[in-house]
Design an enzyme around this catalytic site. Sequence first.
Site, short mmCIF file in Angstrom:
data_model
loop_
_atom_site.label_atom_id
_atom_site.label_comp_id
_atom_site.label_asym_id
_atom_site.label_seq_id
_atom_site.Cartn_x
_atom_site.Cartn_y
_atom_site.Cartn_z
N GLY A 157 4.33 -6.98 4.12
CA GLY A 157 3.40 -8.07 4.41
C GLY A 157 4.15 -9.26 4.98
CG ASP A 160 2.02 -5.15 -8.38
OD1 ASP A 160 2.67 -5.50 -9.39
OD2 ASP A 160 2.56 -4.89 -7.28
NE ARG A 207 1.10 -10.32 0.52
CZ ARG A 207 1.92 -9.24 0.40
NH1 ARG A 207 1.74 -8.38 -0.58
NH2 ARG A 207 2.91 -9.08 1.24
CG HIS A 221 4.02 -8.85 -5.79
ND1 HIS A 221 3.47 -9.81 -4.98
CD2 HIS A 221 4.17 -7.75 -5.02
CE1 HIS A 221 3.30 -9.31 -3.75
NE2 HIS A 221 3.72 -8.06 -3.76
CB ILE A 222 6.70 -4.36 -10.03
CG1 ILE A 222 5.49 -3.78 -10.80
CG2 ILE A 222 7.30 -5.53 -10.79
CD1 ILE A 222 5.88 -3.04 -12.07
N GLY A 223 5.01 -3.61 -6.88
CA GLY A 223 4.62 -2.43 -6.10
C GLY A 223 5.78 -1.71 -5.45
CB SER A 224 8.09 -2.60 -2.83
OG SER A 224 8.53 -3.91 -3.15
CB ILE A 271 -0.18 1.18 0.91
CG1 ILE A 271 1.25 0.81 1.36
CG2 ILE A 271 -0.25 1.21 -0.62
CD1 ILE A 271 1.68 -0.62 1.02
C1 DGY Z 1 5.25 -6.24 0.54
O1 DGY Z 1 6.26 -5.67 0.97
O2 DGY Z 1 4.46 -6.83 1.28
C2 DGY Z 1 5.01 -6.16 -0.93
O3 DGY Z 1 3.96 -6.92 -1.33
C3 DGY Z 1 6.27 -6.46 -1.71
O4 DGY Z 1 7.16 -5.45 -1.52
#
Ligand code: DGY
Length: 326
Positions: A82, A267, A243, A291-294, A162
């Site tokens: 993002g 998240d 987001r 915010h731990i998605g990645s 995703i």
């Molecule tokens: C992104 O990459 O946009 C995620 O929200 C964080 O890794």
Amino acid sequence: MNDSNLPKIFVTRQMAEKELDRLRSVAQVEVWPDSLPPSREILLQKVAGCDAMLTLLSDRIDEQVLDAAGVSLKVVSNYAVGYNNIDVEAAKQRGIRVGNTPDVLTDATADLAVTLMFAATRRVNEAADQVKNGQWTTWEPNGLLGKELAGRTLGVIGMGRIGKAFAQRMVGGWNMRLVYTSRTEQADVNGSLGGQRVELDELLAQSDFISVHVALCDATREMLNKETFAKMKDGVVLVNTARGETIDQDALVDALDSEKVFAAGLDVTTPEPLDHNHPLVQHPRTIILPHIGSATDCSRLAMAEIAVDNILAGLEGKPLRCEVNA
Ligand code: DGY
């Protein structure tokens, strides 16, 4: 070459040393040492005279920052897929390239969306808290009932990389019926997953489970609000790994209180971090993650690698490996 002739790079947070070393081999690199982002004032100072910046989602890169960097700035490389933290148009006007890190975090983020979907649906937080707080008294036929996902309708808002990876997991694993929103028809999703592209209102009306996978822009900001919650089925489960700003959080609290929304797994929030006393955090039927998605070993390393490749290309005046304003 004398060090002062080398390009200057400001990196706003510590990341994989191995990747930072690739920058150090060609430039003077300053890495912000704290775990918290540099303040606005410090950011404005640090970027002055830089040729490149490696930034995070929590760094707002707007005209003021671009101007503070000055004419030497060639590339802003965001360590994220993002890039809503960057004024891409303003960068473009100044001839500054902007990079991001797509693809390498798709699986990690889709996995987390699945995790949140099940955790929220099966009230995992609430159940675990009962055990932790000594409130587990007995096995009850009607205790902590969640919902069954298999065979129900899944609504995916935003069928990008995703969204698609998430839908594959859910439809393939739990045989769910799939409806989705997308700017364009997705033939592969319709074919292999039996998906049906619908307008948002239709998705809200049909879905038992909803997951948000859109980029943040004017059209998606607070797209889930009082009016759109009212269009959902009663007792829907909502997940957001995209987001926080896509959801009007006050409206979500009301929807949880009225049980229009049975449970939510988030998240991402507004702001980040969200105060731990916020009603969403304290609500028994939410699970909120930082915010731990990645946040997997592979994803974060691969993101650093792309972010560095983007800078190296930008310094040489070449197209970036992953360029957002190309
Ligand atoms: C992104 O990459 O946009 C995620 O929200 C964080 O890794």
